[in-house]
Every structure is written in structure tokens, then in C-alpha cells.
Design an enzyme around this catalytic site. Sequence first.
Site, PDB file in Angstrom:
ATOM      1  N   ARG A  28     -71.883   6.491  39.046  1.00  0.00           N
ATOM      2  CA  ARG A  28     -71.900   7.946  39.264  1.00  0.00           C
ATOM      3  C   ARG A  28     -70.646   8.523  39.121  1.00  0.00           C
ATOM      4  NH1 ARG A  28     -74.626  10.663  43.618  1.00  0.00           N
ATOM      5  NH2 ARG A  28     -76.473   9.309  43.223  1.00  0.00           N
ATOM      6  N   VAL A  57     -75.323   7.910  36.351  1.00  0.00           N
ATOM      7  CA  VAL A  57     -76.154   6.881  35.207  1.00  0.00           C
ATOM      8  C   VAL A  57     -77.255   5.978  35.842  1.00  0.00           C
ATOM      9  CG1 VAL A  57     -75.356   5.234  33.399  1.00  0.00           C
ATOM     10  CG2 VAL A  57     -73.821   7.060  34.054  1.00  0.00           C
ATOM     11  N   ASP A  66     -59.466  11.399  28.992  1.00  0.00           N
ATOM     12  CA  ASP A  66     -59.738  10.593  30.449  1.00  0.00           C
ATOM     13  C   ASP A  66     -59.441   9.114  30.333  1.00  0.00           C
ATOM     14  OD1 ASP A  66     -59.596  10.653  33.183  1.00  0.00           O
ATOM     15  OD2 ASP A  66     -61.804  10.707  33.360  1.00  0.00           O
TER      16      ASP A  66
END
Length: 327
Positions: free
Chosen positions: A34, A40, A146
Site C-alpha cells: 500500500r 495493491v 518519484d
Amino acid sequence: MTGLSDEALRRLAALPEEPDFAATRYRLLGELDRGGMGVVYAARDEALGREVAIKVLRAELLRADAGDRLEREARVMASLEHPGIVPVHDTGLLPDGRAFHVMKRVRGQRLDALASSLSLAEALRLFARICEPVAFAHAHGVVHRDLKPENVMVGPFGEVLVLDWGVAKVLARDESPRPDRQGDSVRASAGSDLTADGDVVGTRGYMAPEQERGEQGAIGPRSDVWALGAILRHLAGGACAREGRALPRPLQAIVGRATAVAPEDRYASASDLAADVVRFADGEPVAAYREPPWERALRWARHNRTAVAVVLAYLVMRVLVWAWSGR
């Protein structure tokens, strides 16, 4: 009365958020991971008889713009067909309005867990592989924003995948480094950036200075180069510390150029950064470091050990012959 285990309590706490896939072809198997935007799950595609991964919007973000971001992430990933980017199979909405997308189930280790077991040579080879999907995305107008060890997965056969494109920036046509048909289709299908100037997007320690300042208009491929440089510093620094040596000066120079404060002082592309790392790994001179003559000679000697050993053996033999004949 028997108390509930920590695992049982965790499962009970997750029940209100657990998505309802009853009307779909997917059967949830359990939670995998997560993040800030989604959870997920491992699932089984009953129609095709295979395991998949499903990323579902977190329940508490249903009224935020996170649903648009999740859908946008699926479109970006689906448009970037590369072995180092997880394929998207399906996307949709749950009855409660939460967005989801279905991906290939990726097995392996995250880079943050794997890093402590890598030698310097292994770390450098792996790093060059990480740069490949990033360079591919840049060539098609997408900046990740990211990049960090937690967003890299290494599979059981050495495959490297860059994960979590949820905050990716899709460049305008005049910003794209090499616009082409696929790049245009990514920009057309992905929608707006959803990030206003002043918003800080990324992870501290892996954000370029312009990201830290929230200068969204200044963010481009060289921002990802900065993050790659931070990953390289983490991998190479850790490996050298475990091997009981300092980070070699050419490698320090590579990290320094990749993480320069001004974007124009960094490598122009992820490919250029990877090429310099490969040159260092192969014992060749690197673009980021002007080596003095004595270091050049030492590097040449290390790179040509066999030839140096033959010459030294020959010289020793000549000295011995000369000494023996002079008696």
C-alpha cells in the site's frame, strides 16, 4: 476468551476498505502493498487463469483527485511498452466509485531490500538497467518524479522494473526531448498534470532541488537524473562501505554531476548517466572526472593486468640473466 492475533486484528481493520470485485472476473487473494494513493492486491483472473496485481484507490481518497491520478497512471503505463515498465491489462471502476487497474503480477525483491547484499560491481550493473526504462519514458515525454529504491523491483531472473508512475509528469510537446507518434499519444491520452506550481511531489532525499521548491515548470528529465544520482549514491556508497573502501573518485564525480543543484549542470539524459557508470565499471575513463596522469596510468595497469604481468616477468628475467652473466 482467547485474544485475537495481531494478524487477525489487521485483517478486521482492513475489512471496511476491502474492495468488492464480486461483479468482475477477478478474485482477490490478499494485500501485497500500500502507498499514499492506492492499495495493491494479488488477485486471480478467472477468465484467463492467471495471477495478476490490482491497484485500487484508497477508500479515504474517493472524494479527492486521486481517482484521476490512478486512471492517469494506468494510461501512462499502458502507453509505455518496455520490459522495465509493468504492463497494464485492464482498468475500471468499482461499485463504490473507486478506480482500479490490473497489472502483471511482479515477483522479486524491492531494491531497498536487496541493496544491502550487492557488491559494487553488481550495484553498478543493476543501476545501468534501472536507467533504461527511465530513459525510454523520457524519450516518450514522461518524467517519473518519484524514483527511489522502493519503486524498483528486481525479479528472480534479474529483470528490473520501475514501479509506481502515479505522480508522473507528462510533458507538453515543446518540452518532450524526442517527440514522436507514441510520445504524442501518451500526452493526448494522459490528461493534465494535476499538479499546481508550488506543490511538492516526490520523496525527500530523492527529489531534485526544483522539486523541493515546488517549481513544477522546471521539472523535466534532468529531475529524474537527480533522483537516479541519489539512487546511485545509495547503492555504490553502501557497497563500498561493506567492502571496506572509499567511494572511488570517478564514481564520486559521476554522482556529483548527476545531483548537481542546477539542472543544466547534470547529465543531459538518463542514458548519458548510465553510459558513464558503465565506462567506470569497465575500467574506462568517465566524462564526469578529469583524471591526473598517475591515475590514468594506474587505471591502464589495472585494465591490462595480463600485459603488465608479462612485461614485468620479462624484465625480471632479463635482470636475472644480466646478474648471472656478470658473475
